[in-house]
Design an enzyme around this catalytic site. Structure first.
Site, mmCIF file in Angstrom:
data_model
loop_
_atom_site.group_PDB
_atom_site.id
_atom_site.type_symbol
_atom_site.label_atom_id
_atom_site.label_comp_id
_atom_site.label_asym_id
_atom_site.label_seq_id
_atom_site.Cartn_x
_atom_site.Cartn_y
_atom_site.Cartn_z
ATOM 1 C CE1 TYR A 52 -3.176 -2.987 0.404
ATOM 2 C CE2 TYR A 52 -3.337 -2.570 2.864
ATOM 3 C CZ TYR A 52 -3.599 -3.155 1.641
ATOM 4 O OH TYR A 52 -4.580 -4.194 1.971
HETATM 5 N N1 LIG Z 1 -6.356 -8.441 1.294
HETATM 6 C C1 LIG Z 1 -6.458 -7.785 0.242
HETATM 7 O O1 LIG Z 1 -6.181 -8.263 -0.888
HETATM 8 C C2 LIG Z 1 -7.181 -6.426 0.515
HETATM 9 C C3 LIG Z 1 -7.682 -6.092 -0.710
HETATM 10 C C4 LIG Z 1 -8.432 -4.589 -0.476
HETATM 11 C C5 LIG Z 1 -8.673 -4.048 0.778
HETATM 12 N N2 LIG Z 1 -7.931 -4.851 1.795
HETATM 13 C C6 LIG Z 1 -7.901 -4.233 3.328
HETATM 14 O O2 LIG Z 1 -9.394 -3.949 3.738
HETATM 15 C C7 LIG Z 1 -9.443 -2.582 4.007
HETATM 16 C C8 LIG Z 1 -10.746 -1.971 3.640
HETATM 17 O O3 LIG Z 1 -10.811 -1.879 2.103
HETATM 18 P P1 LIG Z 1 -11.534 -0.590 1.551
HETATM 19 O O4 LIG Z 1 -11.022 0.578 2.150
HETATM 20 O O5 LIG Z 1 -11.150 -0.608 -0.038
HETATM 21 O O6 LIG Z 1 -12.932 -0.896 1.316
HETATM 22 P P2 LIG Z 1 -14.001 -0.696 2.514
HETATM 23 O O7 LIG Z 1 -13.729 -0.840 3.849
HETATM 24 O O8 LIG Z 1 -15.172 -1.445 2.041
HETATM 25 O O9 LIG Z 1 -14.611 0.773 2.247
HETATM 26 C C9 LIG Z 1 -14.033 1.930 3.080
HETATM 27 C C10 LIG Z 1 -14.312 3.133 2.223
HETATM 28 O O10 LIG Z 1 -15.361 3.395 2.363
HETATM 29 C C11 LIG Z 1 -15.689 4.889 2.684
HETATM 30 N N3 LIG Z 1 -16.490 4.827 4.151
HETATM 31 C C12 LIG Z 1 -16.153 4.447 5.154
HETATM 32 N N4 LIG Z 1 -16.984 4.565 6.218
HETATM 33 C C13 LIG Z 1 -18.061 5.427 5.652
HETATM 34 C C14 LIG Z 1 -19.067 6.072 6.058
HETATM 35 N N5 LIG Z 1 -19.462 5.721 7.478
HETATM 36 N N6 LIG Z 1 -19.833 6.643 5.342
HETATM 37 C C15 LIG Z 1 -19.608 7.120 3.932
HETATM 38 N N7 LIG Z 1 -18.393 6.337 3.527
HETATM 39 C C16 LIG Z 1 -17.667 5.510 4.322
HETATM 40 C C17 LIG Z 1 -14.506 5.719 2.807
HETATM 41 O O11 LIG Z 1 -13.967 5.906 1.385
HETATM 42 P P3 LIG Z 1 -14.068 7.418 1.153
HETATM 43 O O12 LIG Z 1 -12.959 8.375 1.449
HETATM 44 O O13 LIG Z 1 -14.312 6.915 -0.610
HETATM 45 O O14 LIG Z 1 -15.566 8.001 1.542
HETATM 46 C C18 LIG Z 1 -13.618 4.324 3.114
HETATM 47 O O15 LIG Z 1 -12.169 4.452 2.537
HETATM 48 C C19 LIG Z 1 -8.213 -1.972 3.437
HETATM 49 O O16 LIG Z 1 -7.676 -0.710 4.201
HETATM 50 C C20 LIG Z 1 -7.192 -3.054 3.429
HETATM 51 O O17 LIG Z 1 -6.611 -3.020 4.895
HETATM 52 C C21 LIG Z 1 -7.234 -5.969 1.932
#
Ligand SMILES: NC(=O)c1ccc[n+]([C@@H]2O[C@H](COP(=O)([O-])OP(=O)(O)OC[C@H]3O[C@@H](n4cnc5c(N)ncnc54)[C@H](OP(=O)(O)O)[C@@H]3O)[C@@H](O)[C@H]2O)c1
Length: 316
Positions: free
Chosen positions: A53
């Site tokens: 990341y």
């Molecule tokens: N192992 C893997 O291959 C893999 C792959 C992907 C991710 N991950 C892990 O999973 C974590 C989460 O992934 P992700 O951030 O892509 O997806 P997510 O947790 O599904 O989505 C989070 C995003 O949604 C928005 N959000 C969060 N809370 C909110 C709320 N209360 N109201 C409105 N919008 C909200 C924010 O983006 P905005 O800034 O756009 O509002 C936030 O960055 C990553 O940080 C990483 O640690 C792992």
């Protein structure tokens, strides 16, 4: 807040894990520190990042997220209060990728330097590497655990067949096993995990920490039409959820949220927390208002009828 045991490890984690891919990307250092402070002040103690990341950002080379997290840990002096999970194996460029023993031995040192710590609580294989014998990878991890550099290991994006094979190898060789799995898992993306991985993890007591807990924001309900796609860099990925089933899920989330005096985001996370076998969904937050929602979700208990309504709406 009640902490949960991760797999069979001694790690006790909050029922939401703060996703770290946004640190140093869509969340600058100041905003990341504010979210980290808020999350931990309210009882959250589990944070997930990865060495890779955020290589996808022009000008970045990977390690940006770990670097921000490391500065925060150092400045707050709270390393022993936080469970830090990171990952190895994704492509960092210049041949730095995969799960060969020699590479893992080098990659952990780079992560420890960026994180400004001498141990990682949970070190995860970011993705399977079929070009490396699993025995070699698990042996490398066993040495890191022996050396005190890693407390437990986990797998991410593995198939059930390959995870089963890894568990068997650990048992056969008497070495530490993968104690957690990080699959994509949320109210919209269910089948990939529930079909084969969920029964395996429950049987083997593998802690499940699914990613994309909010389907990158879709399950918050903030994307209702294509005009909403420009709300965030994550908006460009929302098209995949714009179908009859996706909108049915949003409608059910709206209904349960109104009933529970909560928000769709809180309900989507609470549904994951309530799912048997799940230890902690991983969700990122780019602003304090969003981390407040994570805290509220950790305290929200859905009724069996509300869970059933969400299950019905998200059926394939
Ligand atoms: N192992 C893997 O291959 C893999 C792959 C992907 C991710 N991950 C892990 O999973 C974590 C989460 O992934 P992700 O951030 O892509 O997806 P997510 O947790 O599904 O989505 C989070 C995003 O949604 C928005 N959000 C969060 N809370 C909110 C709320 N209360 N109201 C409105 N919008 C909200 C924010 O983006 P905005 O800034 O756009 O509002 C936030 O960055 C990553 O940080 C990483 O640690 C792992």
């Amino acid at each position: 807040m009640e902490l949960r045991q991760l797999g069979r490890t001694a790690l006790k984690v909050s029922p939401v894990c703060l996703g770290g891919n946004v640190f140093g990307w869509t969340s600058d250092e100041k905003a990341s520190f504010a979210v980290l402070d808020d999350f931990t002040a309210s009882g959250g103690n589990f944070i997930d990042t990865a060495d890779v990341y955020s290589t996808w950002v022009p000008g970045h080379k990977g390690g940006e997220s770990e670097t921000v997290l490391g500065k925060w840990l150092k400045s707050r002096g709270n390393r022993d209060k936080v469970i830090v999970a990171t990952k190895v194996g994704s492509d960092m460029g210049n041949g730095k990728k995969g799960l060969k023993a020699a590479y893992i031995a080098q990659a952990i040192e780079d992560s420890l330097t960026r994180l400004q710590t001498d141990y990682v609580d949970l070190y995860q294989s970011h993705r399977d590497d079929e070009g490396t014998p699993q025995e070699e990878t698990l042996g490398a991890y066993a040495r890191l655990i022996q050396a005190g550099k890693v407390r437990a290991i986990g797998a991410s994006n593995f198939t059930a067949v390959r995870l089963r094979e890894a568990l068997d190898l650990s048992a056969k060789n008497g070495i530490p096993r993968y104690e957690s799995l990080q699959p994509e898992y949320n109210l919209y993306s269910r089948a990939g995990y529930e079909a084969e991985l969920e029964p395996l993890c429950r049987k083997e007591q593998i802690g499940v920490i699914g990613y994309f807990g909010l389907a990158s924001g879709f399950l918050t309900g903030k994307y209702r039409s294509e005009a909403d796609f420009n709300k965030s860099p994550r908006g460009e990925d929302m098209g995949q959820y714009f179908n009859e089933r996706g909108f049915r899920i949003l409608k059910a989330l709206d209904g349960v949220a109104a009933e529970a005096k909560a928000t769709p985001a809180q309900v989507a996370i609470a549904w994951l927390i309530a799912r048997p076998g799940v230890t902690a969904p991983i969700v990122s937050a780019t602003r304090i208002e969003q981390s407040h929602e994570l805290i509220k979700a950790m305290r929200l208990t859905l009724s069996p009828a509300q869970i059933a309504a969400l299950d019905r709406a998200s059926a394939a």
